[in-house]
Write an enzyme that holds these catalytic residues in place. Sequence first.
Site, PDB file in Angstrom:
ATOM      1  N   HIS A  76      32.668  53.959  45.464  1.00  0.00           N
ATOM      2  CA  HIS A  76      33.718  52.791  45.799  1.00  0.00           C
ATOM      3  C   HIS A  76      35.136  53.223  45.163  1.00  0.00           C
ATOM      4  CE1 HIS A  76      33.472  51.097  41.382  1.00  0.00           C
ATOM      5  NE2 HIS A  76      32.315  51.208  41.388  1.00  0.00           N
ATOM      6  N   ASP A  81      37.712  50.838  44.657  1.00  0.00           N
ATOM      7  CA  ASP A  81      38.294  49.948  43.727  1.00  0.00           C
ATOM      8  C   ASP A  81      37.894  49.937  42.251  1.00  0.00           C
ATOM      9  OD1 ASP A  81      35.735  48.956  44.791  1.00  0.00           O
ATOM     10  OD2 ASP A  81      36.266  47.102  43.852  1.00  0.00           O
ATOM     11  N   ASP A  99      34.033  55.139  36.061  1.00  0.00           N
ATOM     12  CA  ASP A  99      33.413  54.179  37.290  1.00  0.00           C
ATOM     13  C   ASP A  99      34.746  53.754  38.316  1.00  0.00           C
ATOM     14  OD1 ASP A  99      32.189  52.015  38.422  1.00  0.00           O
ATOM     15  OD2 ASP A  99      32.602  50.506  37.090  1.00  0.00           O
ATOM     16  N   GLU A 107      33.704  47.024  46.006  1.00  0.00           N
ATOM     17  CA  GLU A 107      32.366  46.904  45.442  1.00  0.00           C
ATOM     18  C   GLU A 107      32.347  46.088  44.107  1.00  0.00           C
ATOM     19  OE1 GLU A 107      29.240  48.546  42.361  1.00  0.00           O
ATOM     20  OE2 GLU A 107      31.342  48.294  42.301  1.00  0.00           O
ATOM     21  N   GLU A 108      33.586  45.986  43.292  1.00  0.00           N
ATOM     22  CA  GLU A 108      33.446  45.304  41.938  1.00  0.00           C
ATOM     23  C   GLU A 108      33.536  44.026  42.151  1.00  0.00           C
ATOM     24  OE1 GLU A 108      33.164  46.932  39.530  1.00  0.00           O
ATOM     25  OE2 GLU A 108      33.937  48.966  39.186  1.00  0.00           O
ATOM     26  N   GLU A 150      27.529  56.482  40.974  1.00  0.00           N
ATOM     27  CA  GLU A 150      28.013  55.663  39.859  1.00  0.00           C
ATOM     28  C   GLU A 150      27.467  56.469  38.589  1.00  0.00           C
ATOM     29  OE1 GLU A 150      29.416  52.722  39.487  1.00  0.00           O
ATOM     30  OE2 GLU A 150      29.202  51.427  41.373  1.00  0.00           O
ATOM     31  N   HIS A 199      34.725  49.720  32.766  1.00  0.00           N
ATOM     32  CA  HIS A 199      35.349  48.417  32.511  1.00  0.00           C
ATOM     33  C   HIS A 199      35.856  48.077  31.164  1.00  0.00           C
ATOM     34  CE1 HIS A 199      32.560  46.348  35.730  1.00  0.00           C
ATOM     35  NE2 HIS A 199      33.002  47.618  36.289  1.00  0.00           N
TER      36      HIS A 199
END
Length: 385
Positions: A72, A74, A104, A136-137, A164, A358
């Site tokens: 992903h 984003d 990530d 995706e997030e 991932e 994150h």
Amino acid sequence: MIRPTSRDMIEKLVGFDTVSAKSNLALIDFAQNYLESHGARCQRSTNPEGTKANLLASLGPDLPGGVVLSGHSDVVPIDDQPWDSDPFTLVEKDGRLYGRGTADMKSFLAIALGLVPEFTAKPLARPIHLAFSYDEEVGCTGVPGLINDLTHSLPEPALVIVGEPTSMQIVNGHKGCFLFETRIKGQAAHSSLPQLGANAIMAAGRIIAHIAELAEAKRSAADLNNPFDPPYTTFNLGEINGGKAINIVAQDCRFTWEFRPLPGEDTAAIIAEIERFTQEDVLPKLREFAPHAEIETLRPATVLPLAPEDEGAAESLVRRLTGANDSRVVSFGTEGGLFQAAGLSTIVFGPGSIDQAHQANEYIDLSQVAACETFLLKLRDWAAA
């Protein structure tokens, strides 16, 4: 040491501020131009507003049996996080690369992009597809369009690797995540005369209590030999808002909630039970005093679980290329379950640690970048064999 092309590409991708609330088009434009300059066949799908795009790029022959490298584009927000440097400027320090998305999961995509010239340096017998998704997030809302392109426009691939961060360990299963927003409309009244109103917050409390009962039932019935942590389907209430003042019967209330099912869980039964309780037990009580009361539950996003596959093509190939003898499961969700639901053998396998995802000062170890380079070059050799 890592390849300069990998570092340069990680720096470029981190430099695009692709927080999910913003557009990812600048990153997608860059990746598409780069890939097409190396002979890739590219196609896009966009969100309804045209502000975000998926990118699917194919290298090698237009044949079935290839591999999809998926990730992903984003990243999560940086608001209120104590970063020591600009999150969108790559910083190298003490054997690590720092920046939002390094773990990530922009590094996986960047390493693959940096190796494209080597992917195409000798003829490929099987295609390599690079798949970049958006959003995706916020619940994997972009990837269904990408999978539609993949399954309807290209010869069927043999397998999918979702890059991932798994510390380059094979993950063959993960939980899903079903997201909901419940909105309740009752009737306002003075709190001294509650019989003239219908309290939306109290109604919400009854539904939340029922969800809590279901959560406890799943916990109590857990199979302790199940490899997931925790070994049962979990529930969570994320936020709740309602009411105007202490002396007013609350007319409105909304709350968000989720459950994260194990692979094989009867998710339809869970959803049906909560809807039954809402419509048959809670709503009639509201309508005793407010005939126009309503309860509506929206489902903004669904992340499907990924189930381990017996002799799955994806896991078998990665085991063969890496020499790994084992695999594991994780509780976080990915796009992998959606690929698997489309009939494609899928695993999650990529550089970096989920512990850094994150977080402020997110980083990836250079050793993880190097390990991913080594793996992708072995994958290139497989595709060329």
